[in-house]
Design an enzyme around this catalytic site. Structure first.
Site, PDB file in Angstrom:
ATOM      1  N   GLY A 194       0.826  -1.188   0.000  1.00 55.68           N
ATOM      2  CA  GLY A 194       0.000   0.000   0.000  1.00 55.68           C
ATOM      3  C   GLY A 194       0.865   1.245   0.000  1.00 55.68           C
TER       4      GLY A 194
ATOM      5  CG  HIS B 201       2.747   1.888  17.907  1.00 52.89           C
ATOM      6  ND1 HIS B 201       1.744   0.965  18.000  1.00 52.89           N
ATOM      7  CD2 HIS B 201       2.584   2.476  16.686  1.00 52.89           C
ATOM      8  CE1 HIS B 201       1.004   0.987  16.898  1.00 52.89           C
ATOM      9  NE2 HIS B 201       1.495   1.895  16.089  1.00 52.89           N
TER      10      HIS B 201
ATOM     11  CB  THR C 201       6.789   0.152  11.017  1.00 59.91           C
ATOM     12  OG1 THR C 201       6.585  -0.042   9.610  1.00 59.91           O
ATOM     13  CG2 THR C 201       8.270   0.240  11.310  1.00 59.91           C
TER      14      THR C 201
ATOM     15  NE  ARG D  16      -2.694  -1.289  14.410  1.00 56.09           N
ATOM     16  CZ  ARG D  16      -2.395  -0.057  14.019  1.00 56.09           C
ATOM     17  NH1 ARG D  16      -1.122   0.254  13.775  1.00 56.09           N
ATOM     18  NH2 ARG D  16      -3.338   0.865  13.883  1.00 56.09           N
TER      19      ARG D  16
ATOM     20  CB  ILE E 285       3.300   2.637   4.644  1.00 58.65           C
ATOM     21  CG1 ILE E 285       2.406   3.707   5.270  1.00 58.65           C
ATOM     22  CG2 ILE E 285       4.601   2.514   5.436  1.00 58.65           C
ATOM     23  CD1 ILE E 285       1.916   3.367   6.666  1.00 58.65           C
TER      24      ILE E 285
ATOM     25  CD  GLU F 227       2.009  -1.675  20.227  1.00 61.24           C
ATOM     26  OE1 GLU F 227       1.346  -0.623  20.273  1.00 61.24           O
ATOM     27  OE2 GLU F 227       2.515  -2.107  19.186  1.00 61.24           O
TER      28      GLU F 227
END
Length: 327
Positions: free
Chosen positions: A156, A286, A236, A238, A158, A267
């Site tokens: 996508g 994150h 980077t 999930r 990114i 997290e």
């Protein structure tokens, strides 16, 4: 009309909401996310909810909120913490903040690639701990980036932005995604591979797909076994895209050379997580989109979505409801 905002926002987003006629802003004032009890209490009878990825929005919360809830606006791209189908069933649009964090997150992914390849975190600790006593040809020798093969999982915005950065280092780029993207691939000099082939050929593997039921633990023990022993995994996107137990086992047994993670299964990560004791692993809190400019733009988009939903207008950035499952 009241809206619940689950955390303070950068920029002037809150001021915009507070100056909206007839709107009362109920802001959660703490640094940590509202606990479940507070989420249920503060969302009850609210017309709008502006939330973060730390806030679970499910059918139970929507039921507690009541029929007057008009919109859920998330300050993030991913919405895996939101039951979008449950929202759609109640006619509640869900907004997100795509586009503005693409370049910033790609910057961090490539920074992690560089840091892991050249062992920068290890090297900085080596100096700070007083271990640097002489120069040696083999001390902290890492991997070259130029000319290496980068495998991108999820092509996508990114993933494509990361491929753009890879061209500047003369990297060979492979990609895998649910749908092939020949035009973007041709523009970026990337070639499509099925997932096992990509993993087998890549010196660096960077994960950029959305977290869904189908992609949960996409990188599992079998996937890690496909990777070369010198390969480095970067995530980077999930945390649950990677089977963390399998990753720990692969690192312990030197099946792969290292990992650089901005996201983890839990997290914040537990202090006793074995990943934190491994010198060949980088773990960040994150921060993929964490530039002031980008986070401010994200907050502005989240406010735009919230206000549009409250006014009964189409959201500028709305998550489409999931397609009904066919038997």
């Amino acid at each position: 009309m009241r809206v619940f905002v689950t955390r303070d926002l950068p920029g002037r987003g809150l001021d915009r909401l507070r100056h909206e006629p007839g709107l009362h802003v109920d802001l959660w004032p703490e640094e940590f996310p509202p606990p479940r009890s507070a989420m249920l209490e503060r969302t009850a009878n609210a017309a709008g909810l502006l939330c973060l990825i730390t806030d679970r929005v499910d059918a139970d919360l929507l039921e507690h909120a009541g029929p007057q809830l008009k919109v859920v606006s998330q300050m993030a791209v991913g919405v895996d913490n939101i039951d979008v189908a449950a929202c759609a069933a109640r006619g509640i649009p869900v907004g997100n903040t795509p586009g503005v964090l693409t370049e910033t997150t790609a910057d961090l992914a490539f920074a992690l690639l560089l840091a892991a390849a050249r062992r920068l975190v290890e090297a900085a600790s080596y100096v700070r701990l007083g271990q640097w006593r002489t120069w040696s040809p083999t001390t902290l020798a890492g991997a070259d980036i130029h000319g290496a093969t980068l495998g991108i999982i999820g092509f996508g915005a990114i993933g494509q932005a990361l491929a753009t950065r890879a061209t500047g280092f003369g990297m060979r780029t492979l990609y895998w995604s649910r749908r092939q993207k020949p035009q973007a691939a041709e523009r970026l000099g990337a070639s499509y591979q099925d997932l096992p082939a990509l993993l087998a050929q890549s010196d660096f593997v960077s994960v950029h797909c959305a977290l869904t039921a189908e992609t949960h633990h996409l990188i599992d023990a079998d996937a890690l076994a496909c990777m070369p022993a010198h390969a480095i995994l970067i995530n980077t996107a999930r945390g649950p895209l990677v089977d963390e137990a399998a990753l720990i086992e692969a690192l312990r047994n030197r099946r792969i050379a290292g990992a650089a993670l901005d996201v983890t299964t839990t997290e914040p990560i537990e202090p006793d997580n074995p990943l934190l004791a491994m010198p060949n692993v980088i773990v960040l809190p994150h921060i993929g989109s964490a530039s002031l400019a980008t986070r401010t733009k994200m907050a502005d988009l989240a406010v735009d979505n919230l206000l549009a939903g409250l006014r009964g207008q189409p959201l500028p950035h709305q998550i489409p409801p999931p397609e009904p499952r066919t038997r």
